[in-house]
Design a protein around this motif. Structure first.
Motif, PDB file in Angstrom:
ATOM      1  N   UNK A  24       0.824  -1.197   0.000  1.00 57.03           N
ATOM      2  CA  UNK A  24       0.000   0.000   0.000  1.00 57.03           C
ATOM      3  C   UNK A  24       0.863   1.254   0.000  1.00 57.03           C
ATOM      4  N   UNK A  25       1.942   1.215   0.764  1.00 57.27           N
ATOM      5  CA  UNK A  25       2.857   2.348   0.891  1.00 57.27           C
ATOM      6  C   UNK A  25       4.127   1.851   1.578  1.00 57.27           C
ATOM      7  N   UNK A  26       5.114   2.730   1.638  1.00 57.51           N
ATOM      8  CA  UNK A  26       6.384   2.365   2.267  1.00 57.51           C
ATOM      9  C   UNK A  26       6.827   3.491   3.192  1.00 57.51           C
ATOM     10  N   UNK A  27       7.461   3.096   4.275  1.00 53.17           N
ATOM     11  CA  UNK A  27       8.062   4.044   5.207  1.00 53.17           C
ATOM     12  C   UNK A  27       9.562   3.792   5.173  1.00 53.17           C
ATOM     13  N   UNK A  28      10.314   4.834   4.895  1.00 51.66           N
ATOM     14  CA  UNK A  28      11.772   4.723   4.822  1.00 51.66           C
ATOM     15  C   UNK A  28      12.365   5.667   5.861  1.00 51.66           C
ATOM     16  N   UNK A  29      12.869   5.091   6.927  1.00 47.99           N
ATOM     17  CA  UNK A  29      13.520   5.876   7.971  1.00 47.99           C
ATOM     18  C   UNK A  29      14.969   5.438   8.026  1.00 47.99           C
ATOM     19  N   UNK A  47       4.764   3.657  -5.706  1.00 48.71           N
ATOM     20  CA  UNK A  47       4.390   3.293  -4.347  1.00 48.71           C
ATOM     21  C   UNK A  47       4.460   4.532  -3.452  1.00 48.71           C
ATOM     22  N   UNK A  48       3.353   4.910  -2.825  1.00 46.60           N
ATOM     23  CA  UNK A  48       3.380   6.063  -1.922  1.00 46.60           C
ATOM     24  C   UNK A  48       4.457   5.896  -0.850  1.00 46.60           C
ATOM     25  N   UNK A  49       5.152   7.001  -0.565  1.00 47.11           N
ATOM     26  CA  UNK A  49       6.319   6.933   0.300  1.00 47.11           C
ATOM     27  C   UNK A  49       6.296   7.993   1.393  1.00 47.11           C
ATOM     28  N   UNK A  50       6.610   7.551   2.588  1.00 47.93           N
ATOM     29  CA  UNK A  50       6.871   8.408   3.737  1.00 47.93           C
ATOM     30  C   UNK A  50       8.333   8.170   4.077  1.00 47.93           C
ATOM     31  N   UNK A  51       9.128   9.239   4.154  1.00 50.75           N
ATOM     32  CA  UNK A  51      10.549   9.059   4.476  1.00 50.75           C
ATOM     33  C   UNK A  51      11.057  10.259   5.260  1.00 50.75           C
ATOM     34  N   UNK A  91      -5.114  10.947  -2.596  1.00 52.30           N
ATOM     35  CA  UNK A  91      -4.117  12.015  -2.676  1.00 52.30           C
ATOM     36  C   UNK A  91      -2.699  11.450  -2.631  1.00 52.30           C
ATOM     37  N   UNK A  92      -2.464  10.513  -1.737  1.00 54.02           N
ATOM     38  CA  UNK A  92      -1.108   9.975  -1.600  1.00 54.02           C
ATOM     39  C   UNK A  92      -0.712   9.202  -2.852  1.00 54.02           C
ATOM     40  N   UNK A  93      -1.675   8.567  -3.520  1.00 53.81           N
ATOM     41  CA  UNK A  93      -1.384   7.893  -4.792  1.00 53.81           C
ATOM     42  C   UNK A  93      -1.086   8.914  -5.889  1.00 53.81           C
ATOM     43  N   UNK A  94      -1.776  10.044  -5.859  1.00 52.92           N
ATOM     44  CA  UNK A  94      -1.479  11.122  -6.808  1.00 52.92           C
ATOM     45  C   UNK A  94      -0.051  11.631  -6.587  1.00 52.92           C
ATOM     46  N   UNK A  95       0.351  11.763  -5.347  1.00 48.99           N
ATOM     47  CA  UNK A  95       1.725  12.167  -5.032  1.00 48.99           C
ATOM     48  C   UNK A  95       2.730  11.139  -5.556  1.00 48.99           C
ATOM     49  N   UNK A  96       2.387   9.849  -5.429  1.00 52.03           N
ATOM     50  CA  UNK A  96       3.267   8.788  -5.929  1.00 52.03           C
ATOM     51  C   UNK A  96       3.402   8.872  -7.451  1.00 52.03           C
ATOM     52  N   UNK A  97       2.317   9.215  -8.132  1.00 48.32           N
ATOM     53  CA  UNK A  97       2.375   9.425  -9.592  1.00 48.32           C
ATOM     54  C   UNK A  97       3.331  10.578  -9.907  1.00 48.32           C
ATOM     55  N   UNK A  98       3.239  11.646  -9.132  1.00 46.03           N
ATOM     56  CA  UNK A  98       4.143  12.789  -9.325  1.00 46.03           C
ATOM     57  C   UNK A  98       5.594  12.393  -9.074  1.00 46.03           C
TER      58      UNK A  98
END
Length: 122
Positions: A24-29, A47-51, A91-98
């Motif tokens: 669904x998404x990934x967290x990269x810390x 893939x939506x990303x939080x880092x 929205x987060x998928x739109x950001x992933x497209x960007x």
């Protein structure tokens, strides 16, 4: 409250692109230079990303391409990012497209080789 059964800690994996396509998404810390590579890999499969801001991550992630946390994020900021991702998935998928569009234009092999050549010959 986030269901603990929907979170998977993968660590180092042999075929990250294939594995990332199933999430669904990934967290990269991270605190080292490899973290931006993981962000690029995630962006390559939309893939939506939080880092966190580690290495060159901020060159890839911003409010239009994902969620960028401070270099040393507070737990609350991570939880807020997770909640936003779960509640605003369109929205987060739109950001992933960007992010995908950004890496295609700014981080392709051809673009990167031209940047290196410019540094070498200028």
């Amino acid at each position: 409250m986030i269901d603990k059964n929907i979170i998977s800690f993968k660590g180092n994996i042999d075929d990250p692109i294939t594995v990332m396509k199933n999430y669904h998404s990934i967290i990269v810390l991270g605190t080292h230079q490899g973290s931006p590579n993981v962000v690029l890999e995630a962006a390559s499969v939309k893939l939506p990303c939080i880092a966190n801001d580690s290495g060159g991550t901020k060159e890839i992630l911003n409010e239009k391409t994902g969620i960028l946390l401070p270099a040393i994020p507070e737990v609350e900021s991570l939880l807020n990012a997770l909640e936003y991702t779960l509640l605003n998935y369109e929205d987060i998928c739109h950001r992933a497209e960007n992010a995908f569009d950004l890496i295609k234009s700014d981080f392709s092999m051809n673009t990167m080789m031209n940047k290196y050549l410019k540094v070498i010959y200028d």
